[in-house]
Structures are given as C-alpha cells and as structure tokens.
Design an enzyme around this catalytic site. Structure first.
Site, PDB file in Angstrom:
ATOM      1  N   PHE A 107      26.757 -25.585 -48.610  1.00  0.00           N
ATOM      2  CA  PHE A 107      26.306 -24.299 -49.143  1.00  0.00           C
ATOM      3  C   PHE A 107      24.960 -24.525 -49.814  1.00  0.00           C
ATOM      4  O   PHE A 107      24.860 -25.242 -50.803  1.00  0.00           O
ATOM      5  CB  PHE A 107      27.280 -23.676 -50.151  1.00  0.00           C
ATOM      6  CG  PHE A 107      26.783 -22.345 -50.633  1.00  0.00           C
ATOM      7  CD1 PHE A 107      26.990 -21.197 -49.877  1.00  0.00           C
ATOM      8  CD2 PHE A 107      26.044 -22.240 -51.802  1.00  0.00           C
ATOM      9  CE1 PHE A 107      26.483 -19.964 -50.287  1.00  0.00           C
ATOM     10  CE2 PHE A 107      25.531 -21.013 -52.218  1.00  0.00           C
ATOM     11  CZ  PHE A 107      25.763 -19.875 -51.462  1.00  0.00           C
ATOM     12  N   ASP A 139      20.412 -31.570 -53.121  1.00  0.00           N
ATOM     13  CA  ASP A 139      20.584 -30.229 -53.687  1.00  0.00           C
ATOM     14  C   ASP A 139      21.523 -30.350 -54.881  1.00  0.00           C
ATOM     15  O   ASP A 139      22.746 -30.372 -54.730  1.00  0.00           O
ATOM     16  CB  ASP A 139      21.136 -29.274 -52.628  1.00  0.00           C
ATOM     17  CG  ASP A 139      21.303 -27.848 -53.172  1.00  0.00           C
ATOM     18  OD1 ASP A 139      21.260 -27.680 -54.404  1.00  0.00           O
ATOM     19  OD2 ASP A 139      21.493 -26.924 -52.363  1.00  0.00           O
ATOM     20  N   LYS A 141      20.641 -22.779 -61.098  1.00  0.00           N
ATOM     21  CA  LYS A 141      21.789 -22.403 -61.919  1.00  0.00           C
ATOM     22  C   LYS A 141      21.588 -22.713 -63.417  1.00  0.00           C
ATOM     23  O   LYS A 141      20.945 -21.947 -64.096  1.00  0.00           O
ATOM     24  CB  LYS A 141      23.066 -23.028 -61.347  1.00  0.00           C
ATOM     25  CG  LYS A 141      23.408 -22.397 -59.973  1.00  0.00           C
ATOM     26  CD  LYS A 141      24.837 -22.557 -59.558  1.00  0.00           C
ATOM     27  CE  LYS A 141      25.169 -21.625 -58.388  1.00  0.00           C
ATOM     28  NZ  LYS A 141      25.006 -22.192 -57.066  1.00  0.00           N
TER      29      LYS A 141
END
Ligand SMILES: *Cc1c(COP(=O)(O)O)cnc(C)c1O
Length: 427
Positions: free
Chosen positions: A160, A245, A274
């Site tokens: 993802f 990531d 985030k």
C-alpha cells in the site's frame, strides 16, 4: 424553508459540532452529501485528548488506530498544539516562491534525523511516493545511464503506497485498481518478503526497489529479518536505489525512529508522512543524499503547500520530540505489553498475531467474525480499531497511551473474541 433547507444549515447553522445533532443524523447527512469512497464505523467523533476520543453523544472510546499512525503523539498533543498555535499567530503559508523561517530548521532537523543530506517536503504520503518515483526515474536516466523511457521500479505484492493513478497501477488490491486504467507502466510486482524474487527481477534498467519495511495496510506484515539486508546487497551490487516507504512504519511506530533500524539497513531514500504532521496537518517528505535528490532542478517538481511554515513547525517539532521525549522508550514498553498479551489470543479466537513495537496485526478465525464485525463489536465496547482484509484487525495505539488503558483495550479485544467463541459454540 421547509424541505429545501440547506443541509448545512440543519446541522446547527453550519456548525457541525452542534451537540443537538445526533449520531444518526450526522451519518445520514454524511452518507447523502459525501462520496461513498469510505465505509466508516458508525461513530461520530467530536473531541479527542491523548489516546481517547468522545463522540457527539458523549460516549468515550480508546483510539487504538491513531489515524493509521498519523496520531502517534496522541490527539491534541500539548507540545505540538502549543507550537501550532504559536505558528498560526505568526505565519501560515508562503509558497516556495520565497523562503520561510520554519523551512531551514525543518529540513535540517529531518535530514539530520536519518543522517541524509537533503529533504524534499510534500504534503500527503502518496505525494512522497510519487516524488520518489520521479526522482528514481530521473536518477536512472541521468546517473545510471538507463535509456530514456525504460526505467523500471520493483515493488512488493500486497503493497500500500497510496491512491493516485500511478500508485494504484502497481497495487494488487482489486478495489484499489479496478476500473481506473489505463495504468502507468514501468513497475514490476514481486512477492513481499522474497529477496530471491527481487534478485530475479532486477536488471540494467531497474531504477529502484520501493518497499514498506513493514506492510501496515496488508495487516502489519513483518518480513523475514534478512529481507531488507538482502535487498540492500542487491541494490548496491546492481546500482539500484533502495526506497523505504516509512510513511506508516516510521517516526516511532515500531519503537524506533525508522523501522529500517530493526535490521540495521540504511535505504537510499526514506519516505515519511502521517505522524510527521503531528496529527495537525498533512506533512510528508522524501529524504535522501544530494547525489539522489540533486537530480531535480527548479521547476521539475514541487507543491504549493509543501514546506509551508505550519508544516515546517510541526515537522521539526516531531523530530525534536522523538529525539528528546519519552516516546521511543514508551513505544518499546507498550510494544512489550502488546507482544506478551497478544500471544494469549492465539487459540482463543485468533489464528496468528504479529507485533513490532506497539503495532500489531491479529488474524481472527474467519468462522467467528469478519474484520468489520470485530471492529463494530469493539466500538460497542468503547475501543476503536480498523480491519485490514478478511478477518484481520490491526492495532496502532498512540504512543502516549498508558499501559493501563492499553491493557483495558486489549481486555476488550479478549472479551469480544470470547463472546464470539461462545456464540459459535467453540468457547
Ligand atoms: C498511508 C500510507 C501512504 C499514503 O499516505 P496518504 O497521506 O494517505 O497519501 C503511503 N504509504 C504508506 C506505507 C502508507 O501507510
């Protein structure tokens, strides 16, 4: 105005926080007037402090999702809020047409945090991924000498990395990609955790290997310990960039600054997002050495909001808090609590559990309940979590949760599993 009233007016004269509006009415309006690209739990959150939130009817919930790690420091962390308030009173936005006084401190702190030369600030996580793809391609052409238009990037199955057309082009989730073609070419998908598969796929036109050190959305999948070290060796040998990531795994989530630390691997490129915005606003960044980020010149990439003063103030405060605050030590202690307690669930409703720091995936026996149903039952008991796929739920409590509260939350998970087993006649 009768039936023609502006729905915005119905929710308290445009103030959706009007306490007179019930959960049911909020959800009704939201479902009527927002696109259905999410399927939220029926909880309308109105306030949050630390690890706790309350809904429009005053019910309290322990937040064990923490905005998919965007809220690592908790809701309205006082230190972050104080910085945000100060910054809001001074300067909020400049664009990159000028410098702002938060910019240099931010990029200096973030690059220093991981020992790299430079930062390219963006806003959302997927923009950091897109940026890394552009940088890797440009690096392949300008530095590695790949023929123009032939650069390829190796990615992992079950990944993802976000939701743009390019990024869903290499997703394996049919919901994410079906019906959104034509897809961006130039990606090879190989199984996650399988260094041999990367070895077999790599070649002279490979620009980068893009990988999550731990796959969060896939259900907190932790790869074999030699996976990242072997990717590092392959990338060094084949002259390929290793891009980590760390949008979800970084900034304390696994008990370390970056999840790569667990295996001692230093990627060429880190991606953050985030938690970098301190739970206040979206802040993301690509962090790498000058020989990588230096391939971009003026006008070749950017963002109006990237590196804005509020983002810079939040980002550098997050870096300082990780360095000076108790968060990493607390995360490790919470991780120990989770690791120990989650073992109890195996054979008691769960097939398997995975933890790394205070981050866990729990695979529940699918004959007991779907992941969604588990989330609904937990919400009824005052605990907010999110399903991954099938009957898997993942927990990512804010790093500020107390051990007592975390234990109480895990008691509720145990109780839900026990109820389900009683219902199924297996308890
Ligand atoms: C959340 C996430 C993204 C995308 O971030 P957005 O801010 O939602 O665009 C990218 N990569 C990983 C690993 C993520 O968890």
């Amino acid at each position: 105005m009768g039936d023609n009233r502006d729905p915005g007016q119905r929710v308290g004269g445009g103030d959706p926080a009007d306490p007179a509006i019930s959960t049911t009415e909020h959800i009704g309006l939201a479902e009527t007037h927002s696109a259905h690209n999410y399927d939220p739990l029926p909880v309308v959150i109105a306030e949050g402090t630390g690890a706790w939130v309350s809904d429009v009817e005053g019910r309290r919930y322990l937040d064990l999702l923490a905005g998919y790690s965007a809220l690592n420091f908790g809701h309205r962390n006082p230190e972050l809020l104080a910085v945000a308030h100060r910054q809001l009173d001074r300067l909020t936005l400049t664009s990159r047409a000028f410098y702002n006084d938060q910019f240099a401190p931010f990029v200096t702190a973030l690059s220093g945090m991981v020992g790299k030369d430079q930062v390219l600030p963006m806003n959302t996580g997927v923009e950091a991924v897109e940026t890394a793809i552009k940088v890797a391609r440009r690096w392949a052409y300008d530095v590695k000498g790949v023929p123009d238009g032939e650069a390829s990037i190796i990615v992992a199955g079950g990944n993802f990395h976000g939701r743009t057309t390019t990024v869903i082009s290499f997703s394996e989730d049919p919901d994410a990609y079906t019906g959104f073609g034509p897809y961006t070419p130039g990606f090879r998908v190989v199984p996650y955790g399988d260094a041999e598969a990367v070895e077999a796929a790599v070649g002279p036109t490979t620009a980068a290997v893009l990988v999550e050190p731990v796959q969060g959305e896939a259900g907190v999948l932790v790869p074999p310990p030699d996976y990242l070290p072997r990717l590092r060796e392959i990338c060094d040998r084949e002259r390929v960039l290793l891009v980590a990531d760390e949008v979800q795994s970084g900034l304390g989530r696994t008990g370390t600054v970056v999840a790569c630390e667990h295996t001692g691997v230093e990627p060429d490129v880190y991606l953050f997002g985030k938690a970098l915005g301190g739970g206040v606003l979206p802040v993301s960044a690509v962090v790498a050495d000058e020989d990588v980020l230096g391939v971009l010149g003026p006008g070749q990439h950017g963002s109006t909001f990237g590196g804005n003063p509020l983002a810079g103030a939040m980002g550098r405060t997050v870096v300082r808090m990780l360095r000076e605050g108790p968060y990493l030590a607390d995360a490790r202690a919470l991780g120990e609590v989770m690791r120990t307690r989650l073992k109890e669930f195996i054979g008691a409703g769960a097939f398997s559990v995975r933890t790394i720091g205070p981050w866990a995936g729990i695979d529940v026996d699918p004959s007991l309940a779907s992941g969604r149903e588990l989330c609904e039952l937990l919400a009824e008991r005052g605990v907010l979590v999110k399903d991954a796929h099938g009957s898997t739920i993942r927990l990512s409590p804010p790093l500020v949760v107390s051990e007592d509260d975390l234990n109480w939350g895990l008691d509720q998970v145990a109780a839900v599993l026990a109820d389900l087993r009683t219902r199924a006649g297996t308890g």
